[in-house]
Design a protein around this motif. Sequence first.
Motif, short mmCIF file in Angstrom:
data_model
loop_
_atom_site.label_atom_id
_atom_site.label_comp_id
_atom_site.label_asym_id
_atom_site.label_seq_id
_atom_site.Cartn_x
_atom_site.Cartn_y
_atom_site.Cartn_z
N PHE A 6 1.78 -18.02 -24.41
CA PHE A 6 2.35 -17.25 -25.50
C PHE A 6 1.54 -17.50 -26.77
N THR A 7 1.30 -16.43 -27.50
CA THR A 7 0.54 -16.55 -28.74
C THR A 7 1.41 -17.18 -29.82
N PRO A 8 0.78 -17.80 -30.80
CA PRO A 8 1.55 -18.34 -31.93
C PRO A 8 2.36 -17.26 -32.64
N LYS A 9 1.83 -16.06 -32.69
CA LYS A 9 2.54 -14.95 -33.33
C LYS A 9 3.84 -14.64 -32.60
N PHE A 10 3.79 -14.61 -31.26
CA PHE A 10 4.97 -14.35 -30.46
C PHE A 10 6.00 -15.47 -30.63
N LYS A 11 5.53 -16.71 -30.58
CA LYS A 11 6.44 -17.85 -30.74
C LYS A 11 7.14 -17.81 -32.09
N THR A 12 6.39 -17.48 -33.13
CA THR A 12 6.97 -17.41 -34.47
C THR A 12 8.03 -16.32 -34.54
N ALA A 18 15.63 -16.66 -33.73
CA ALA A 18 16.60 -17.71 -33.37
C ALA A 18 17.20 -18.33 -34.63
N LEU A 19 16.39 -18.51 -35.65
CA LEU A 19 16.88 -19.10 -36.89
C LEU A 19 17.86 -18.19 -37.62
N LYS A 20 17.73 -16.89 -37.44
CA LYS A 20 18.66 -15.95 -38.07
C LYS A 20 20.06 -16.06 -37.48
N GLU A 21 20.14 -16.54 -36.24
CA GLU A 21 21.40 -16.75 -35.53
C GLU A 21 22.24 -15.48 -35.40
N ILE A 34 12.23 -15.38 -21.39
CA ILE A 34 11.86 -16.79 -21.39
C ILE A 34 13.13 -17.62 -21.27
N HIS A 35 12.99 -18.88 -21.00
CA HIS A 35 14.14 -19.76 -20.82
C HIS A 35 14.68 -20.19 -22.19
N SER A 40 14.48 -23.29 -27.76
CA SER A 40 14.92 -24.48 -28.48
C SER A 40 13.75 -25.41 -28.80
N ALA A 41 12.85 -25.56 -27.86
CA ALA A 41 11.68 -26.43 -28.07
C ALA A 41 10.77 -25.86 -29.16
N TRP A 42 10.53 -24.55 -29.11
CA TRP A 42 9.70 -23.93 -30.14
C TRP A 42 10.36 -24.04 -31.51
N LYS A 43 11.66 -23.87 -31.53
CA LYS A 43 12.42 -23.95 -32.79
C LYS A 43 12.31 -25.36 -33.38
N ARG A 44 12.46 -26.37 -32.52
CA ARG A 44 12.36 -27.77 -32.96
C ARG A 44 10.96 -28.06 -33.49
#
Length: 78
Positions: A6-12, A18-21, A34-35, A40-44
Amino acid sequence: MTRRKFTPKFKTKVVLEALKERHSLAELAQKYEIHPTQISAWKRDFLDGAEQVFESGKKDARSETEREKDKLLKAIGS
């Protein structure tokens, strides 16, 4: 089965959603195929590295780039 990269752009993009909830992790995981644990790992990781944005500043990043450029020019003999 091969690993997907996954590209950094996609992860961001995923982390910011996810942060918007507005949606649960399960909903986002289904949307992006994705799982939820991966989100959660990317968010952390994102939140752990957030301080660096304000610590280094743009001037330091530019000087780091200039140092790298100088190093490479010395290596090729220019």
